[in-house]
Design a protein around this motif. Structure first.
Motif, short mmCIF file in Angstrom:
data_model
loop_
_atom_site.label_atom_id
_atom_site.label_comp_id
_atom_site.label_asym_id
_atom_site.label_seq_id
_atom_site.Cartn_x
_atom_site.Cartn_y
_atom_site.Cartn_z
N TYR A 206 7.51 1.33 13.00
CA TYR A 206 8.84 0.80 12.71
C TYR A 206 9.73 0.68 13.94
CZ TYR A 206 7.07 2.38 8.24
OH TYR A 206 6.28 2.62 7.16
N ALA A 207 9.17 0.80 15.13
CA ALA A 207 10.00 0.70 16.33
C ALA A 207 10.61 -0.68 16.48
CB ALA A 207 9.19 1.04 17.57
N GLU B 280 -10.48 1.17 11.20
CA GLU B 280 -9.10 0.90 10.83
C GLU B 280 -8.48 2.24 10.46
OE1 GLU B 280 -8.21 -2.31 7.68
OE2 GLU B 280 -7.87 -0.38 6.72
N VAL B 281 -7.20 2.42 10.74
CA VAL B 281 -6.56 3.70 10.42
C VAL B 281 -5.71 3.51 9.18
CG1 VAL B 281 -5.06 5.51 11.28
CG2 VAL B 281 -6.50 4.26 12.86
N VAL C 120 1.61 5.26 4.16
CA VAL C 120 0.71 6.30 4.66
C VAL C 120 -0.02 5.81 5.91
CG1 VAL C 120 -1.26 7.75 4.12
CG2 VAL C 120 0.44 7.28 2.37
N ALA C 121 -0.36 4.52 5.94
CA ALA C 121 -1.05 3.97 7.11
C ALA C 121 -0.19 4.14 8.36
CB ALA C 121 -1.39 2.50 6.89
N GLU C 122 1.11 3.85 8.24
CA GLU C 122 1.99 4.00 9.40
C GLU C 122 2.03 5.45 9.86
OE1 GLU C 122 3.75 1.70 11.31
OE2 GLU C 122 2.42 0.37 10.19
N GLU C 123 2.07 6.37 8.88
CA GLU C 123 2.12 7.79 9.25
C GLU C 123 0.81 8.21 9.91
OE1 GLU C 123 4.79 9.52 9.09
OE2 GLU C 123 5.93 8.01 8.01
N LEU C 124 -0.31 7.80 9.31
CA LEU C 124 -1.60 8.20 9.87
C LEU C 124 -1.76 7.68 11.30
CD1 LEU C 124 -4.06 7.73 6.88
CD2 LEU C 124 -3.42 9.86 8.00
#
Lengths: 274, 293, 427
Positions: B240-241, C198-199, C393-397
């Motif tokens: 989200y940057a 892929e994460v 969750v993908a962004e967090e991972l």
């Protein structure tokens, strides 16, 4: 006087600065050209080379094979070319009328034009999409060309307004007394006198529609109707790290604009002269 | 000058396409946006009234807050820098002399590059391993960065890219500089004013309205110019940057089909931009923006 | 010949001509079929459409192809919103809930019940179940793939590694990856990595399951993510450590320079995690030998379901014709055609067990791996807001995977941010 003190040192200093600045602004295009001539699939070099070795011209052929880029190119061209006469007509009509209506009406319209110019498109996308959806205009070029209804940009209306304002009032008065209607006066007297404005608006309109990305993104669904900006994005999505091909696509897209820029310089400096 | 009614009517007739366009493409969407902000709508079922729920939800939503912060940061970075750069270049290239056409054209050139192409060009330039920027920096023994891949440098990288498309402002400031009569400079020079003084007391005040125009335009531009770069170069990431308000609106409306929420964001964006312009107007004391338009 | 005679002959000639041409003048019914995927996948569906055209010349099928996954999602939404969707669309089980809930899909259960060509029992229940919406079969699944490990056999040989065994463990995979991560040209920069993936939650889930944990508290009616249980946490940490600690996978910069799948295609990656989806593209590889291995096992075995299905638009004006195509595509003949391109693990038992899928002469030779995994396959919850949850969750991972945050941090944020989406009602 300070202004006219042009010692050789000053001149050299100026040219050095100006040249450096120009290079910084212009050199990326050369990098892109160089990148587009590399071999796709091989890792790019990690040193600054200006001309790749070997030079792969076939990248330019390959992008047309990967996607129907030729069709997209034609579509872009068709939309932009169609937009030009439509815009010139609507904008020059509006400008012509504005140059002659009473002061308070004119002020109101000009204020409106400025407000519209100041509205970010992002504030209108969403609901414009819903409106055009209701009108069943999705997936049609009518949706892409819809902005011609407001002269493509209030700036163009203003350009014509400035141009027509210069026509002496008695010229129009006598034409009117001769029995000519507004449309006839516009066509026979005003337009011929506004050639530079027509030229400028035409060029700027072409560039605007050629570059348009958001509207095709939102409104076009059929692959056969896609325009070049969408094509470029598809190219990027098909293989995100195949830089040579992507850069070749970029060159194809900016080439006509560069040519226009070189040939029609005057169009872009229109505000300076007004 | 007396204009007969029939002629006046035909003039107004010539204005109708323009009016129709504005109504259909600006006024109605704007009004609809305002109304839709109070509803929940997914374009598949009829809209449902939600009152101020959308706004309440947005103010508590961390993604929305992030987008606002990002957009403001971008604005704070780009508007002053762009104005300074544009001013500097306009001053440098104001007088006609040999080669001036070429230099001016070079400065203007990036502005005509279509948005999609420009974004992809910078995507290449900013590539951390193969991109020319890092290669040049490395060659000059300057520190390199991961640019778009690092959450700390992604937004500044996009701001950097935005510093080169200054053609429109450049043209306006050139026009403004040309409007300053030379006699002012002559008079001031006779009084013994040095270059700095000339700039501060002659150029700047007379250029003020034009500068003002450029700044306003830039603020408005930054409310929409972040969309294509963010969409094509980073997708709003990393983490989200580079999630700007236009991108968030687009994702909320066209990815998630929450048009009501998107409309609420849109009205807030509009209000924000309007507010900023008012602010600038106030601060500059409404510097005689010349209505000789 | 007299004039009348000549006219008469001509008239006869015309009549005969018209009579012979009559069958091809029968009205053609036109339907549209929308798919996503890359060029090789597009070619697969083109084959299917061509075969259908031969069978049913009076039905004209137009294939609409959208390359990007997220663009495809957007397109689906916009199309349904505009009221002009394609008659037949392929939707993944993780994404179809939003459309089913809004009633824009035509349930295919009744059509299936009446079909003379296929019946419910012909399909693997594991593939069919996620597409049963409120007791009715909504869409017909074309495949049921699991997550597997594609590996570059030549690189394995060069590193002195044997092919992965059918029950290799997490540790085995890590060791192999470590042996395969090298700096091949001695310039101090790693240019060959051992593993790429892929994460996303979708990739991590099978590892969580294998470690005895779960992704949500109740798969039928989930109310929160359960990534904070020790079992889940351990699995996530192991996954993240592949990059952060062991560096066998590309970091953010390397991934931006050249993404993992591209590296695999160019022979610069030892192993790549993917579903069957990648096969048509991988079949274009000519430089090296590759095959598939099952996911390594943890404390138990587990696989994750990947399934797309043919769905019909409720507003379609050619439902009969559309069903004819869907029926053909999911008949033995139709599924054979797509299976031959490598794109699917067929959802029809008969086709999955046949040589067209299992033939060891076509790559991947070890396709049996996909079938063996069906016994352990599990699905993620089917929910309208699952897309939002997965994206968050993908962004967090990714933050943890690229070393920008700790796993605990990330798990906590993920659970907090996704909580509202479990109870959210969008209407």
């Amino acid at each position: 006087m300070i202004r006219s003190e042009r010692t050789p040192w000053r001149t050299a200093g100026f040219h050095l600065t100006a040249l450096s600045v120009s290079l910084i602004f212009a050199v990326p295009v050369i990098w892109v050209l160089a990148a587009s001539l590399r071999l796709p699939g091989a890792p790019p070099p990690t040193d600054l080379e200006l001309l790749p070795d070997p030079i792969i011209w076939s990248n330019y052929v390959q992008i047309f094979e990967l996607l129907p880029l030729g069709r997209y190119l034609l579509n872009s061209f068709a939309v932009a070319a169609l937009a030009v006469p439509l815009t010139v007509v609507v904008a020059s009509w509006a400008g012509f009328a504005l140059a002659q209506v009473p002061e308070h009406v004119r002020a109101a319209f000009l204020a409106l034009a400025i407000v519209v110019r100041m509205t970010p498109i992002t504030a209108l996308w969403l609901t414009r999409f819903l409106v055009l959806n209701e009108l069943r205009l999705i997936d049609s070029y009518a949706a892409l060309l819809a902005p011609v209804w407001l002269g493509s940009s209030p700036l163009f209306v203003l350009i014509f307004y400035w141009s027509f304002r210069r026509i002496p009032a008695d010229v129009i008065e006598s034409a009117r007394l001769d029995g000519l209607g507004a449309l006839a006066i516009w066509r026979r007297i005003a337009l011929p006198l506004a050639r530079p404005a027509i030229g400028a608006v035409s060029v700027l309109t072409f560039v605007q529609y050629w570059s348009d990305f958001i509207n095709p993104l939102l409104y076009l669904k059929s692959e056969s109707r896609y325009t070049l900006p969408i094509g470029l994005r598809l190219l990027q999505q098909m293989d995100m790290t195949s830089w040579p091909l992507l850069m070749a696509g970029v060159m194809v897209m900016i080439a006509p604009i560069m040519i226009l820029f070189v040939l029609a310089q005057r169009a872009f400096w229109v505000e300076v002269r007004s | 000058m007396h204009i007969p009614t029939r002629y006046r009517l035909s003039l107004y007739l010539l204005l109708t396409p323009f009016l129709a366009g504005i109504t259909l493409l600006v006024v109605i969407p704007a009004g609809l946006s305002f109304a839709l902000a109070f509803m929940s709508y997914d374009a598949l079922s009829p809209p449902v009234w939600r009152g101020v729920q959308n706004y309440r939800h947005l103010l508590a939503d961390d993604l929305f807050r992030r987008a606002v912060v990002n957009s403001l940061t971008f604005l704070a970075l780009t508007v002053p820098l762009r104005t300074l750069i544009t001013l500097g270049l306009a001053l440098l290239l104001r007088r006609p002399r040999r080669g001036i056409r070429l230099y001016r054209a070079a400065v203007y050139m990036p502005t005509v590059i279509p948005g999609v192409a420009y974004a992809l060009i910078w995507l290449w330039i900013l590539n951390p391993v193969y991109g020319p920027l890092n290669l040049v920096l490395g060659a000059l023994n300057l520190p390199t960065a991961a640019w778009l891949v690092d959450p700390r440098t992604a937004l500044p990288a996009l701001a950097l890219a935005a510093l080169f498309q200054i053609g429109e402002g450049f043209v306006v400031l050139l026009a403004g500089l040309q409007h300053i009569p030379d006699d002012y400079y002559d008079a001031a020079a006779l009084d013994g004013a040095g270059r700095m003084a000339l700039f501060r007391h002659v150029t700047l005040p007379l250029l003020a309205p034009w500068l003002f125009l450029v700044i306003i335009r830039d603020i408005i531009a930054s409310a929409q110019n972040t969309f294509t770069p963010a969409l094509l170069m980073t997708g709003g990431g990393p983490y989200y940057a580079t999630l700007f308000l236009p991108l968030l609106i687009y994702q909320t409306a066209f990815d998630r089909f929450r048009f009501g929420e998107g409309a609420a964001m849109t009205t807030l964006l509009f209000a924000g931009v309007g507010g900023l312009i008012m602010l600038v107007w106030r601060i500059s004391g409404g510097w005689g923006y010349d209505d000789s338009v | 010949m007299t004039l009348t005679c000549r006219y008469g002959l001509f008239a006869l000639f015309v009549v005969v001509l018209v009579a012979c041409a009559a069958p091809s003048l029968a009205p053609a019914r036109a339907i549209t079929f929308m798919v996503s995927g890359d060029a090789a996948e597009k070619a697969a569906y083109e084959r299917l459409v061509a075969a259908f055209r031969e069978r049913h010349p009076t039905i004209q099928v137009t294939l609409i192809h959208i390359p990007g996954q997220s663009d495809y999602r957007k397109r689906l939404g916009i199309d349904f919103a505009a009221g002009t969707p394609a008659d037949i669309v392929l939707i993944n089980y993780r994404r179809y809930a939003a459309f089913a809930a809004r009633g824009v899909l035509e349930p295919l259960g009744p059509y299936l019940a009446q079909s003379a060509v296929i019946s419910t029992d012909d399909f693997y229940p594991e593939a069919m179940n996620p597409f049963i919406w409120q007791g009715v079969i909504m869409c017909l699944p074309q495949n049921l793939s699991s997550l597997v490990v594609y590996y570059n056999r030549d690189l394995f040989r060069a590193a002195g590694l044997p092919d992965p065994s059918p029950d290799w463990t997490w540790n085995d995979m890590l060791e192999a990856a470590q042996r395969l991560t090298r700096d091949t040209n001695g310039d101090g920069v790693v240019d060959q990595y051992g593993l790429g993936t892929e994460v996303s939650l979708f990739r991590v889930a099978p590892f969580i399951w294998q470690n005895g944990g779960d992704v949500v508290d109740d798969p039928q009616t989930p109310t929160r993510l359960t990534l904070d249980t020790p079992a889940a946490r351990e699995a996530i940490q192991w996954f993240v450590d592949l990059q952060v600690k062991h560096h066998v996978a590309p970091d953010a910069v390397a991934e931006a320079a050249e993404n993992s799948e591209s590296r695999f295609l160019n022979g610069r990656l030892g192993m790549f995690l993917n579903s069957r989806r990648g096969v048509p593209t991988y079949r274009t590889i000519t430089d090296f030998d590759w095959d598939v291995a099952p996911l390594p096992r943890g404390k138990q075995r587990a696989g994750i379901l990947h399934a797309d299905a043919y769905c019909m638009a409720q507003v379609s004006k050619q439902k009969e014709a559309a069903w004819t195509f869907i029926e053909f595509a999911n008949s033995v003949e139709g599924q054979r055609i797509i299976a031959a391109t490598g794109r699917t693990v067929p959802s029809l038992r008969a086709v999955a067990g046949s040589p067209v899928f299992l033939d060891p002469q076509t790559r991947p030779a070890n396709s049996r791996v996909f079938l063996d995994g069906i016994a352990f396959i599990r699905a993620v919850p089917v929910m309208e807001t699952w897309v939002d949850i997965e994206d968050m969750v993908a962004e967090e991972l990714k933050r943890a995977y690229y070393g920008q945050a700790s796993v605990d941090d990330v798990i906590e944020t993920a659970i907090t941010r996704t909580r509202p989406f479990f109870t959210r009602r969008d209407r």
